[in-house]
Design a protein around this motif. Structure first.
Motif, PDB file in Angstrom:
ATOM      1  N   ALA A  51       0.836  -1.198   0.000  1.00  0.00           N
ATOM      2  CA  ALA A  51       0.000   0.000   0.000  1.00  0.00           C
ATOM      3  C   ALA A  51       0.875   1.253   0.000  1.00  0.00           C
ATOM      4  O   ALA A  51       0.472   2.304  -0.470  1.00  0.00           O
ATOM      5  CB  ALA A  51      -0.911  -0.011   1.220  1.00  0.00           C
ATOM      6  N   LYS A  72       3.196   2.723 -10.509  1.00  0.00           N
ATOM      7  CA  LYS A  72       1.892   3.355 -10.761  1.00  0.00           C
ATOM      8  C   LYS A  72       1.089   2.587 -11.803  1.00  0.00           C
ATOM      9  O   LYS A  72      -0.136   2.608 -11.816  1.00  0.00           O
ATOM     10  CB  LYS A  72       2.089   4.814 -11.194  1.00  0.00           C
ATOM     11  N   ASP A  77      -3.042   2.124  -6.897  1.00  0.00           N
ATOM     12  CA  ASP A  77      -3.494   2.706  -5.628  1.00  0.00           C
ATOM     13  C   ASP A  77      -2.372   2.937  -4.619  1.00  0.00           C
ATOM     14  O   ASP A  77      -2.591   3.571  -3.591  1.00  0.00           O
ATOM     15  CB  ASP A  77      -4.537   1.794  -4.973  1.00  0.00           C
ATOM     16  N   GLU A  79       0.568   4.294  -2.449  1.00  0.00           N
ATOM     17  CA  GLU A  79       1.077   5.620  -2.102  1.00  0.00           C
ATOM     18  C   GLU A  79       2.595   5.529  -2.213  1.00  0.00           C
ATOM     19  O   GLU A  79       3.227   4.723  -1.524  1.00  0.00           O
ATOM     20  CB  GLU A  79       0.722   5.958  -0.648  1.00  0.00           C
ATOM     21  N   VAL A 124      -4.318   5.446   3.193  1.00  0.00           N
ATOM     22  CA  VAL A 124      -4.587   4.052   2.830  1.00  0.00           C
ATOM     23  C   VAL A 124      -5.739   3.505   3.679  1.00  0.00           C
ATOM     24  O   VAL A 124      -6.691   2.916   3.163  1.00  0.00           O
ATOM     25  CB  VAL A 124      -3.332   3.181   3.038  1.00  0.00           C
ATOM     26  N   ARG A 127      -9.059   4.826   2.643  1.00  0.00           N
ATOM     27  CA  ARG A 127      -9.583   4.177   1.426  1.00  0.00           C
ATOM     28  C   ARG A 127     -10.130   2.797   1.725  1.00  0.00           C
ATOM     29  O   ARG A 127     -11.150   2.396   1.195  1.00  0.00           O
ATOM     30  CB  ARG A 127      -8.493   4.101   0.361  1.00  0.00           C
ATOM     31  N   SER A 131     -13.888   1.572   1.048  1.00  0.00           N
ATOM     32  CA  SER A 131     -14.283   0.455   0.185  1.00  0.00           C
ATOM     33  C   SER A 131     -15.112  -0.561   0.960  1.00  0.00           C
ATOM     34  O   SER A 131     -15.967  -1.221   0.395  1.00  0.00           O
ATOM     35  CB  SER A 131     -13.084  -0.178  -0.527  1.00  0.00           C
TER      36      SER A 131
END
Ligand SMILES: Nc1ncnc2c1ncn2[C@@H]1O[C@H](COP(=O)(O)OP(=O)(O)OP(=O)(O)O)[C@@H](O)[C@H]1O
Ligand SMILES: [Mg+2]
Length: 477
Positions: A51, A72, A77, A79, A124, A127, A131
């Motif tokens: 992550a 990427k 996703d 970081e 992270v 997110r 989700s």
């Protein structure tokens, strides 16, 4: 929300730096994997899909920017932060543009490292939480194979749930492609014991002379050609449900017989005086306006009242546009499961185009358009160019009518055709009445309806409609 540790991969050709990062971030809820060889580090990233990624900028063979680009692509996703001894604003901006979340200058104090990496971990976690929420919402938005988070659909689901154990007869109404058959199957499944039959009869597809024997069966020799006795749909469905699709197309004579069956709960096979007791529930469906048909003497009033004791109206898609993104995701998932090719999502711009279109063919049209887009797409993400833009824009919102700022203002003729089709549908396909209502001649109406490249007519969008007659016992309980 999950409290699993966040995986962090750090690549730096200086092993001391890796030790420093590992020590500094110990106890921050991260699992750290360090690597001094950039190529091996990249492999580590591809394998673990971390992550958070921390990259040294200057390394031999493969530098931080190159790795950033690859990360990427593979783990969009993630970081990613870059660390460098040669900080400059230009290179920082460049890295951010390429998708980096942060750009840190060496040497860095333990406090600062903890703070900046802490922010990335927080993003992270946020997110992940979103989700999970999204998943929960998605679970609430699916009911017996029907998708809908709109208030209108949630209301429909709860009516189906309440009606299912109790009804004898239900009428499901709604435009073509709105999901009437799905609603009928849900009523059946929720209200019946497992493995009882669900028998479908498409009333518009059976010739008038055969409909009674299809519904009620016949005895041998009942009419010319009746060489064998035949069980009808009602008898076949004993204990279960008969689905009378397109009931508005049932001939008047058969309507009279059906009414008697619904009243007495018994049938006679054609040519036989014996009556057979029925234990069958009936779901009828139509996209026509039966009330108008009653007024026009095309549908029996007494049958109409019998059927509308319980009525379920499935709303058109244009009145529940908030369901479109979920439906699109559902279609995407199904497409991906077929394994033809990987499609991972849809761009926001494309979603906006889908939201702007009025979907006269409802969910079926959306399914057709979007599945086609998936088949034709050149990328993994569906974008505007993959959509049939002419079709979606020409019929799109008559609200944009007259707006000359619109890149493709709606032509008057297209608007007239769109309007004519809606009126025709409302008047149950009666062209004479439609021409009268619109104040135009019949020949003008015909030329309107046949002209143009608009495929807005739901009939043209009809893929996968039930066959002539389709018996389907439904054990999926
Ligand atoms: N809420 C929904 N969620 C998921 N799929 C849906 C939904 N509504 C409709 N569909 C899909 O759209 C298509 C059309 O649905 P269905 O056949 O039930 O519509 P209909 O109202 O019976 O149409 P018609 O009047 O043309 O017979 C089907 O493929 C169905 O699976
Ligand atoms: Mg149908």
């Amino acid at each position: 929300m999950t409290d699993d540790p966040v995986i962090l991969v750090t690549i730096d050709d200086d092993p001391q730096m890796i030790d420093f990062i590992t020590d500094t971030l110990a106890g921050e809820g991260v699992e750290i994997l360090g690597e001094t060889d950039p190529s091996k580090g990249l492999e580590l990233i591809l394998r673990h899909r971390p992550a958070v990624v921390l990259l040294d900028l200057m390394m031999p063979h493969l530098n931080g920017m190159e790795i950033l680009e690859k990360v990427k692509e593979a783990v969009p996703d993630a970081e990613v932060a870059l660390l460098t001894g040669n900080y400059s604003t230009e290179s920082a901006v460049e890295a951010i543009k390429m998708g980096a979340s942060d750009y840190l200058e060496k040497p860095i104090s333990p406090q600062k490292l903890r703070k900046r990496i802490g922010q990335m971990i927080e993003a992270v976690r946020q997110r992940q939480q979103e989700s999970t929420l999204e998943e929960n919402l998605a679970k609430l938005s699916i009911f017996e194979g029907m998708i809908g988070r709109s208030q209108a659909m949630q209301g429909l689901f709860s009516r189906i749930r309440r009606l299912a154990p109790h009804f004898q007869t239900v009428l499901v109404t709604g435009e073509s492609g709105t999901g009437k058959e799905l609603a009928a199957r849900a009523l059946h499944r929720l209200g019946s014991k497992a493995s009882v039959p669900f028998a479908v009869c498409n009333c518009s597809a059976i010739p008038e002379s055969l409909i009674e024997s299809q519904l009620f069966g016949h005895v041998k020799g009942a009419f010319t050609g009746a060489a064998q006795a035949q069980v009808g749909i009602f008898e076949y469905a004993q204990g279960g449900t008969v689905f009378l699709d397109e009931i508005g197309d049932m001939p008047l004579a058969a309507q009279a017989k059906l009414l008697r069956v619904l009243q007495n709960r018994e049938i006679q096979r054609v040519g036989s005086p014996a009556t057979i007791k029925l234990n069958v529930r009936v779901v009828a469906a139509t996209h026509r306006d039966l009330r108008t048909m009653v007024a026009a003497k095309q549908f029996r009033e007494d049958l109409y009242y019998r059927l509308t004791v319980a009525e379920l109206a499935v709303p058109p898609l244009r009145e529940r546009k908030e369901d479109i993104p979920l439906l699109v995701r559902h279609i995407l998932r199904r497409f991906s499961q077929e394994g033809t090719k990987p499609i991972s999502g849809i761009t926001r711009r494309a979603e906006e185009v889908l939201a702007a279109y009025p979907w006269p063919g409802n969910v079926r049209e959306l399914e057709n358009v979007f599945t086609h887009a998936c088949i034709e797409a050149t990328n993994e993400t569906i974008d505007v160019r993959d959509l049939p833009s002419q079709r979606l824009q020409t019929v799109a919102q008559p609200t944009s009518f007259g707006d000359t700022r619109d890149p493709q203002p709606l032509k008057l003729e297209d608007l007239a055709r769109w309007h004519a089709r809606r009126i025709l549908e409302r008047l149950a396909g009666n062209k004479v009445k439609t021409a009268e209502t619109l104040g135009i001649s019949r020949s003008r109406l015909y030329s309107l309806l046949s002209g143009g490249d608009l495929e807005a007519e739901p009939d043209n969008l009809d893929v996968g409609k039930s066959a002539f007659l389709d018996f389907d016992s439904d054990p999926s309980h």
